[in-house]
Design an enzyme around this catalytic site. Structure first.
Site, PDB file in Angstrom:
ATOM      1  N   ASN A  41       0.815  -1.224   0.000  1.00 21.50           N
ATOM      2  CA  ASN A  41       0.000   0.000   0.000  1.00 21.50           C
ATOM      3  C   ASN A  41       0.844   1.267   0.000  1.00 21.50           C
ATOM      4  O   ASN A  41       0.353   2.349   0.310  1.00 21.50           O
ATOM      5  CB  ASN A  41      -1.000  -0.015   1.169  1.00 21.50           C
ATOM      6  CG  ASN A  41      -0.322  -0.237   2.512  1.00 21.50           C
ATOM      7  OD1 ASN A  41       0.889  -0.070   2.625  1.00 21.50           O
ATOM      8  ND2 ASN A  41      -1.089  -0.591   3.530  1.00 21.50           N
ATOM      9  N   ARG A  74       3.712   7.036  11.514  1.00 25.80           N
ATOM     10  CA  ARG A  74       3.154   6.537  12.765  1.00 25.80           C
ATOM     11  C   ARG A  74       2.926   7.713  13.704  1.00 25.80           C
ATOM     12  O   ARG A  74       3.780   8.607  13.818  1.00 25.80           O
ATOM     13  CB  ARG A  74       4.103   5.526  13.439  1.00 25.80           C
ATOM     14  CG  ARG A  74       4.089   4.132  12.809  1.00 25.80           C
ATOM     15  CD  ARG A  74       2.732   3.440  12.922  1.00 25.80           C
ATOM     16  NE  ARG A  74       2.679   2.146  12.246  1.00 25.80           N
ATOM     17  CZ  ARG A  74       2.166   1.934  11.031  1.00 25.80           C
ATOM     18  NH1 ARG A  74       1.657   2.928  10.330  1.00 25.80           N
ATOM     19  NH2 ARG A  74       2.138   0.716  10.518  1.00 25.80           N
ATOM     20  N   GLN A 118      -4.287   3.229  18.516  1.00 33.31           N
ATOM     21  CA  GLN A 118      -5.330   3.059  17.505  1.00 33.31           C
ATOM     22  C   GLN A 118      -6.262   1.924  17.904  1.00 33.31           C
ATOM     23  O   GLN A 118      -5.764   0.864  18.261  1.00 33.31           O
ATOM     24  CB  GLN A 118      -4.697   2.788  16.137  1.00 33.31           C
ATOM     25  CG  GLN A 118      -3.968   4.010  15.623  1.00 33.31           C
ATOM     26  CD  GLN A 118      -3.655   3.969  14.136  1.00 33.31           C
ATOM     27  OE1 GLN A 118      -3.335   4.973  13.563  1.00 33.31           O
ATOM     28  NE2 GLN A 118      -3.764   2.833  13.508  1.00 33.31           N
ATOM     29  N   HIS A 143      -6.977   6.030  10.170  1.00 33.66           N
ATOM     30  CA  HIS A 143      -5.882   5.350   9.462  1.00 33.66           C
ATOM     31  C   HIS A 143      -6.406   4.651   8.195  1.00 33.66           C
ATOM     32  O   HIS A 143      -6.686   3.451   8.207  1.00 33.66           O
ATOM     33  CB  HIS A 143      -5.232   4.343  10.419  1.00 33.66           C
ATOM     34  CG  HIS A 143      -3.900   3.856   9.987  1.00 33.66           C
ATOM     35  ND1 HIS A 143      -3.062   3.174  10.816  1.00 33.66           N
ATOM     36  CD2 HIS A 143      -3.250   3.936   8.809  1.00 33.66           C
ATOM     37  CE1 HIS A 143      -1.957   2.853  10.176  1.00 33.66           C
ATOM     38  NE2 HIS A 143      -2.052   3.297   8.943  1.00 33.66           N
TER      39      HIS A 143
HETATM   40  P1  NAD Z   1      10.440   1.322   3.657  1.00 37.59           P
HETATM   41  O1  NAD Z   1      10.966   0.210   4.487  1.00 37.59           O
HETATM   42  O2  NAD Z   1      10.458   1.193   2.176  1.00 37.59           O
HETATM   43  O3  NAD Z   1      11.182   2.677   4.009  1.00 37.59           O
HETATM   44  C1  NAD Z   1      11.551   3.062   5.276  1.00 37.59           C
HETATM   45  C2  NAD Z   1      12.725   4.036   5.145  1.00 37.59           C
HETATM   46  O4  NAD Z   1      12.977   4.627   6.407  1.00 37.59           O
HETATM   47  C3  NAD Z   1      14.018   3.362   4.703  1.00 37.59           C
HETATM   48  O5  NAD Z   1      14.536   4.041   3.572  1.00 37.59           O
HETATM   49  C4  NAD Z   1      14.940   3.507   5.914  1.00 37.59           C
HETATM   50  O6  NAD Z   1      16.299   3.642   5.545  1.00 37.59           O
HETATM   51  C5  NAD Z   1      14.381   4.769   6.535  1.00 37.59           C
HETATM   52  N1  NAD Z   1      14.692   4.926   7.965  1.00 37.59           N
HETATM   53  C6  NAD Z   1      14.462   4.061   8.971  1.00 37.59           C
HETATM   54  N2  NAD Z   1      14.843   4.601  10.151  1.00 37.59           N
HETATM   55  C7  NAD Z   1      15.313   5.839   9.873  1.00 37.59           C
HETATM   56  C8  NAD Z   1      15.856   6.887  10.674  1.00 37.59           C
HETATM   57  N3  NAD Z   1      15.987   6.742  11.996  1.00 37.59           N
HETATM   58  N4  NAD Z   1      16.244   8.026  10.052  1.00 37.59           N
HETATM   59  C9  NAD Z   1      16.129   8.171   8.714  1.00 37.59           C
HETATM   60  N5  NAD Z   1      15.611   7.195   7.895  1.00 37.59           N
HETATM   61  C10 NAD Z   1      15.215   6.064   8.480  1.00 37.59           C
HETATM   62  O7  NAD Z   1       8.952   1.568   4.173  1.00 37.59           O
HETATM   63  P2  NAD Z   1       7.746   2.350   3.461  1.00 37.59           P
HETATM   64  O8  NAD Z   1       6.920   1.419   2.667  1.00 37.59           O
HETATM   65  O9  NAD Z   1       8.267   3.579   2.813  1.00 37.59           O
HETATM   66  O10 NAD Z   1       6.904   2.724   4.764  1.00 37.59           O
HETATM   67  C11 NAD Z   1       7.441   3.599   5.740  1.00 37.59           C
HETATM   68  C12 NAD Z   1       6.552   3.617   6.972  1.00 37.59           C
HETATM   69  O11 NAD Z   1       5.290   4.156   6.638  1.00 37.59           O
HETATM   70  C13 NAD Z   1       6.235   2.221   7.542  1.00 37.59           C
HETATM   71  O12 NAD Z   1       7.230   1.755   8.397  1.00 37.59           O
HETATM   72  C14 NAD Z   1       4.927   2.456   8.254  1.00 37.59           C
HETATM   73  O13 NAD Z   1       5.161   2.845   9.589  1.00 37.59           O
HETATM   74  C15 NAD Z   1       4.303   3.615   7.491  1.00 37.59           C
HETATM   75  N6  NAD Z   1       3.148   3.166   6.668  1.00 37.59           N
HETATM   76  C16 NAD Z   1       1.938   3.744   6.911  1.00 37.59           C
HETATM   77  C17 NAD Z   1       0.837   3.348   6.160  1.00 37.59           C
HETATM   78  C18 NAD Z   1      -0.505   3.992   6.354  1.00 37.59           C
HETATM   79  O14 NAD Z   1      -1.502   3.394   5.986  1.00 37.59           O
HETATM   80  N7  NAD Z   1      -0.570   5.191   6.880  1.00 37.59           N
HETATM   81  C19 NAD Z   1       0.970   2.338   5.195  1.00 37.59           C
HETATM   82  C20 NAD Z   1       2.233   1.820   4.946  1.00 37.59           C
HETATM   83  C21 NAD Z   1       3.318   2.222   5.711  1.00 37.59           C
END
Ligand code: NAD
Length: 393
Positions: free
Chosen positions: A147, A285, A314, A333
């Site tokens: 997603n 988050r 949540q 959400h």
């Molecule tokens: P992803 O794993 O592709 O990307 C996460 C990125 O965060 C990576 O590039 C990583 O290097 C970076 N990262 C991690 N810790 C870090 C830090 N301390 N400082 C800087 N960069 C850091 O994940 P994604 O698909 O892009 O999703 C990201 C987040 O979005 C998920 O972990 C989730 O919490 C959230 N999400 C929310 C929804 C929603 O419905 N609102 C849906 C999907 C994901």
């Protein structure tokens, strides 16, 4: 045979199935980086239908029961008397979605003596205590990329909603009013603004790619720097830290996972270093932001608006201050829970379960923890000392 505990959001108030606005879904053949979409052997649902609620059961119940497993599907998840906590002690597998997370704390993991696999139907596995899962050798998997594009679309929408002040204008329109002067006093064009992106993973990159045509100035930070040619194509400026990133931007988009490092990062101190009147969109988050610091910054005018769709906890209580704070454009959400997203993460959940029961490898990009350590996407995105799997390129 396994006992599978599936925690899902409640059915629609008007009953299940709902009346659908459209039939079917557009065809998507691959994710932007070339990874394939989920490839289960079969589907127990029709794509485009509501799957994430109890009656939708992610299209898994009939299949799992036909295979001889015991399946419990519930939305009752909070407290020791909940169905979730009562059924947990002898469950082998727990499945839930971040939209209605089954919080697997270290205490509950300790009580779940048979638990071997936890599946996040969606992305973001922070509702499971991952260190406790590692200590017990529990595999945690999620449906990476399922997603991400939907969340990026929601982010772009919320950036525009805040900057243009859509919510207040819409309310005037519904109220039968036409006071243009009142409607536009907080309304701007996005063009020319500086947009900073915190974490350039799958969602962060998709947001930057979608915002670049708005002629904004883009900067980002991530634990891994993106390749030079990618930065050049989108005109990205790399910043060493979130502290450097937020200094001179107009809009901050937050796309990092919730970890010990990111929890509470958007606090009074950081918000105080931003330009007056900046906007924040956080669909990552809720706990990455200090709840009350956001309210204070909106009240004082330090922030001009806050949007996103993630809360802590949540579901958010009815009196959560983000529901009523000024200049918010929050949604529950929902960004990753479109019918389009549900079809992909339900299929991905089935793919993970098929691999598990067959004893074959779960795709590394789906794996967060395995064999007592962060692995796959978990090693890249969640571990304290991350491993570069090249997925940011
Ligand atoms: P992803 O794993 O592709 O990307 C996460 C990125 O965060 C990576 O590039 C990583 O290097 C970076 N990262 C991690 N810790 C870090 C830090 N301390 N400082 C800087 N960069 C850091 O994940 P994604 O698909 O892009 O999703 C990201 C987040 O979005 C998920 O972990 C989730 O919490 C959230 N999400 C929310 C929804 C929603 O419905 N609102 C849906 C999907 C994901």
């Amino acid at each position: 045979m396994a006992k599978i505990l599936i925690v899902l959001f409640p059915d629609p108030v008007g009953g299940y199935p709902p009346n659908y606005a459209r039939t079917g879904l557009p065809e998507i053949t691959a994710y932007p980086n070339g990874d394939t979409l989920p490839t289960p052997k079969a589907l127990g649902f029709t794509p485009g239908t509501l799957l994430g609620c109890v009656s939708g059961n992610l299209g898994l119940k009939d299949w799992l029961e036909a295979e001889g497993h015991t399946v419990v599907v519930t939305s009752d998840k909070n407290g020791p008397d909940s169905v979730f906590e009562r059924e947990l002690p002898d469950a082998d597998i727990v499945i839930s979605q971040p939209f209605w997370p089954a919080y697997l704390t270290a205490d509950l993991i300790e009580k779940a003596k048979k638990l071997k696999l936890v599946v996040t139907a969606g992305i973001g596995s922070d509702h499971t205590d991952l260190n406790a899962a590692n200590a017990k050798g529990i595999t945690v998997a999620e449906v990476t990329y399922s997603n991400s594009i939907g969340v990026a679309e929601h982010t772009v929408m919320q950036v525009l909603v805040l900057v243009r002040d859509f919510v207040a204008q819409h309310r005037l329109s519904v109220a039968g009013a036409w006071n243009i002067a009142d409607a536009v006093t907080r309304s701007y064009d996005l063009e020319g603004m500086r947009v900073g992106v915190f974490a350039a993973g799958r969602i962060g990159r998709a947001v930057m790619e979608r915002l670049a045509p708005f002629d904004v100035k883009l900067s980002y930070t991530d634990r891994f720097r993106l390749p030079g040619e990618y930065e050049e194509k989108l005109g990205l400026e790399y910043k060493e830290s979130i502290h450097e990133l937020v200094k001179d931007i107009d809009v901050l988009c937050v796309h990092a996972p919730l970890t010990d490092e990111t929890r509470g990062l958007l606090n009074d101190e950081l918000l105080g270093t931003m330009k007056r009147g900046a906007y924040i969109v956080n669909p990552a988050r809720g706990a990455i932001a200090d709840r009350d610091a956001i309210v204070r910054a909106l009240d004082s005018g330090q922030l001009a608006g806050y949007a996103g769709d993630v809360w802590e906890p949540q579901p958010a209580p009815a009196d959560h201050p983000w529901r009523s704070m000024v200049h918010n454009a929050m949604t529950p959400h929902t960004s990753g829970a479109t019918l389009s997203g549900q079809a992909r993460y339900a299929a991905g959940t089935r793919e993970i379960l098929e691999s598990w029961f067959e004893g074959t490898e779960i795709r590394p990009e789906y794996v967060i923890t395995q064999g007592g350590r962060y692995s796959g996407t978990g090693a890249h995105s969640y571990a304290d000392e991350p491993e570069n799997d090249g997925k940011n390129s």
